[in-house]
Design an enzyme around this catalytic site. Structure first.
Site, PDB file in Angstrom:
ATOM      1  N   GLU A   1       0.684  -1.078   0.097  1.00 35.92           N
ATOM      2  CA  GLU A   1       0.132   0.068  -0.012  1.00 35.92           C
ATOM      3  C   GLU A   1       1.042   1.158   0.135  1.00 35.92           C
ATOM      4  OE1 GLU A   1      -0.561  -2.807   1.647  1.00 35.92           O
ATOM      5  OE2 GLU A   1      -2.437  -3.376   1.161  1.00 35.92           O
TER       6      GLU A   1
ATOM      7  N   HIS B   1     -10.959  -5.859   8.229  1.00 34.10           N
ATOM      8  CA  HIS B   1     -11.546  -5.363   6.922  1.00 34.10           C
ATOM      9  C   HIS B   1     -12.657  -4.348   7.073  1.00 34.10           C
ATOM     10  CE1 HIS B   1      -9.328  -8.934   5.528  1.00 34.10           C
ATOM     11  NE2 HIS B   1      -9.419  -8.761   4.216  1.00 34.10           N
TER      12      HIS B   1
END
Ligand code: TPP
Lengths: 326, 369
Positions: free
Chosen positions: A60, A129
């Site tokens: 990321e 998540h």
């Protein structure tokens, strides 16, 4: 005009802008042939090729950090992070680098780019998540943090975000990705996300939220209507910058306010809204401002998430208390 | 029966010797017959930049001690490393992505010296890079600039330009995740980027041996799918030649290179540091003998291009340049409240505008809502 869900509206916006502006490129994990883990980029690889719909290494920080470099080179990157919770892996790039580039270069350089990421619970995802961490980015001055609640806004806000000269963190409602549907024009329109949107009018109380919470608030408003309590529902659309005038006007019209969000109560964005209203709408308030939020606990595993999420019942109960409060 | 050792990449052997072209005594490594990669004129300009850098370090440190300049990181000892690498680039098309210890490279690439002074004096105007100058701002968050450099290089290439990006960082920076992520991505997309690692022995007080167990930093490059080079970072010619080769490779589409420039920080990390607590004097002395500036001066003296009167003239010119830059920086008006807000976004937000009014009219202005 056609009926779309939020994912389809996002895909439509991406395809529309890529066709109109060849500076626009997409970066992300699994976004190419696979079309993204939620299929937000489905078909775009076939249409625009691997040089514009780019599968990235699983990192990321490198996705966001290189997107900044790509933006400085003159391209318009739209980076997908698979889940907003994983944007924490790029927190330093987003907050210290992307958000500050314009300011620290005194306007010479701008990070004109978009970071898209779904967030929020209720769909039984694995750990981490579902974390609603959008407010953790809302102190990153220089960044815009926005979160649409419906397909029309999703397309119009995303088009506006890609054209925005400043970096935008575009938080997508995972829970409503496929379930929330609505009319979406086929034209390339934009939605001015700097303005809060009054999605329902009522005289008795004002419910404030963004993203999925707006839909919870709307369902709560319907339930309240059966009891004779008419609620205004405000979708703030943007956390940073916040449309202070818009929320103040909406609360002044009722004198009562409940704020709904998924993140934990403490230091959640509801605190910012409540403090702002306490200063700006003080003389019109007839009852304490309430916040209906996730509890001060980490987001649980899926089996416990329904207790965690601010559901319609809790919003209705809080609204009832507030509407009756003096 | 003992378990057989299964290892296809055994870690053994001696570290490679760094590339060197110019010996400490100023003679060419290959002897008189070898051709240096720079001619005498280029070496004189390089020397001027190296001396400017050294003089700036002296002046800046002394002003900082008097409270007239901010904390900054001196280049001292690393001048060949910084100047040799910068001169291998073409400022008209190539970009430099700096860390914070590369003053002469920035100046050579077009940054006015007073910008650097303003930045380290704490003036917001110091962040501005003039239009057309291919430099990103100084980076304070260690290693964060590495993925930016990869994206910039890759993006320029995607748009059909033949530009190369050189990114500076330290041995300490190579331990950050951003280093790994940036190298890995650069290898995958074959970005025309040069990772220029200045191994100056230290990250503040942490020695190079605490950053990696690898023999060299450069040998990590093959793990990312590209070449690594170790150069004597106190040798202007070796640094220049290695960087130029990497630039040519990148320009031709050959992708990234990791250059480890082995040099030494001849002084403090910055003006707030006290290296006597952790650097042994004998070690410093051994590096003082390898001073990169003396090496070039010895070479040029042997060619008849350097002597005391030329040196005195250069010193004079350099101190005038530095004094003029400090004077120009001092002449810049102090920051205003507006500077706090301007350029956060393309336009002030409503909230920012209200907050600014409050600075400007503290008694009557609206509250910060
Ligand atoms: C992310 C981050 N962590 C810590 C620091 C504090 N810090 C400033 S310089 C430095 C050492 C850097 O060493 P190196 O990368 O080798 O570069 P050098 O200063 O030796 O040129 C540290 C730890 C910082 N600026 N950024």
């Amino acid at each position: 005009m056609s009926v779309m869900n939020i994912l389809e509206a996002i895909r439509d916006a991406l395809g529309t802008e890529m066709a109109a502006d060849d500076r626009v490129i997409l970066l992300g994990q699994d976004i190419g042939k696979f079309g993204g883990i939620f299929r937000a980029t489905d078909g775009l690889y076939a249409q625009f090729g691997g040089e514009r719909v780019i599968d990235m290494p699983l990192a990321e920080g490198a996705i966001i950090g290189s997107a900044l470099g790509l933006a400085l080179s003159g391209l318009r990157p739209v980076a997908e992070i698979q889940f907003l919770g994983f944007a924490r892996q790029a927190f330093h790039q987003i907050v210290s680098q992307v958000a500050r580039m314009r300011h620290r270069s005194r306007g010479r350089f701008a990070a004109s780019m978009v970071i898209r990421a779904p967030f929020g619970g209720g769909v039984r995802t694995p750990e981490l998540h579902s974390d609603a961490v959008e407010c953790q980015f809302a102190q990153a001055q220089g960044l815009k943090v926005i979160a649409p609640s419906n397909p029309y806004d999703a397309k119009g806000m995303l088009l506006a975000a890609i054209r925005d000269p400043d970096p935008v963190l575009f938080c997508e409602p995972l829970h409503g990705y496929r379930s929330i549907k609505g009319d979406v024009p086929s034209s390339a329109y934009t939605v001015d996300f700097s303005k809060a949107n009054v999605v329902r009018q009522g005289n008795d109380i004002t419910l404030i939220g963004w993203s999925s919470a707006v839909n919870v608030a709307l369902r709560a408003a319907e339930a309240l209507a059966t009891e004779g309590i008419e609620a205004t529902v405000v979708d703030i659309r943007s956390l940073l910058p916040l449309d202070v005038g818009g929320i103040v006007a909406a609360v002044e019209s009722t004198g009562r306010c409940v704020i709904v969000h998924e993140a934990p109560l403490t230091a959640g964005f509801g605190a910012e809204i409540a403090a702002t209203l306490a200063r700006e709408a003080f003389y019109s308030l007839q009852a304490p401002i309430e916040r209906v939020t996730g509890p001060d606990a980490p987001y649980p595993l899926a089996g416990a998430e329904q207790m965690y999420l601010p559901g319609v019942d809790r919003v209705v109960a809080a609204a009832r208390r507030t509407a009756q409060g003096q | 029966m003992s378990t057989p050792v299964i290892s296809q990449f055994p870690y053994r052997g001696d570290p490679v010797a760094p590339v060197r072209l110019l010996e400490v005594d100023g003679t060419l490594t290959g002897g008189g017959g070898s051709v240096p990669p720079m001619d005498d004129e280029q070496m004189l300009s390089a020397l001027w930049l190296m001396m400017l850098s050294r003089a700036f370090d002296d002046k800046g440190t002394s002003l900082q001690r008097q409270g007239r300049f901010g904390t900054f990181s001196a280049v001292r000892g690393q001048e060949a490393s910084v100047v040799g690498s910068a001169l291998a680039l073409d400022p008209a098309r190539d970009w430099i992505v700096p860390q914070y210890r590369e003053l002469p490279a920035l100046v050579n690439h077009g940054l006015p010296l007073e910008s650097f002074i303003l930045y380290f004096s704490g003036h917001p105007a110091g962040g501005y890079i003039p239009e057309g100058v291919r430099l990103l701002p100084i980076q304070i968050s260690i290693a964060a600039q590495l993925p930016h450099a990869v994206g910039l290089a890759w993006g320029l290439r995607l748009q059909g330009l033949d530009a190369v990006v050189l990114v500076y960082f330290g041995d300490g920076a190579s331990s950050e995740g951003d280093f790994h992520e940036a190298c890995n991505l650069a290898g995958v997309v074959k970005a025309p980027v040069i990772f220029f690692l200045q191994n100056n022995g230290w990250a503040i007080s942490t020695p190079r041996s605490r950053q990696t167990a690898a023999r060299t930093f450069a040998e990590r490059a093959p793990g990312y799918g590209f070449d690594g080079v170790v150069v004597d970072g106190n040798d202007l010619l070796a640094v220049y030649a290695a960087t130029r080769a990497a630039v040519e490779r990148a320009r031709a589409g050959g992708g990234p290179t990791l250059i480890e420039s082995q040099t030494y920080r001849l002084g403090a990390h910055n003006t707030a540091d006290d290296p006597t607590r952790y650097v042994a004097e004998e070690v410093l002395d051994s590096w003082r003998d390898r001073d990169p500036i003396l090496r070039v001066q010895r070479y040029l003296a042997a060619c008849g291009r350097w002597n005391e009167s030329i040196a005195a003239k250069a010193q004079e010119e350099i101190s005038q340049t530095i004094d003029a830059a400090f004077a120009a920086a001092r002449a810049v008006a102090p920051p205003t409240a507006e500077d706090l807000f301007l350029h956060t976004y393309a336009e002030l937000t409503e909230r920012q505008a209200r907050q600014l009014r409050e600075y400007e009219m503290p008694a009557t202005g609206p509250a910060n809502g």
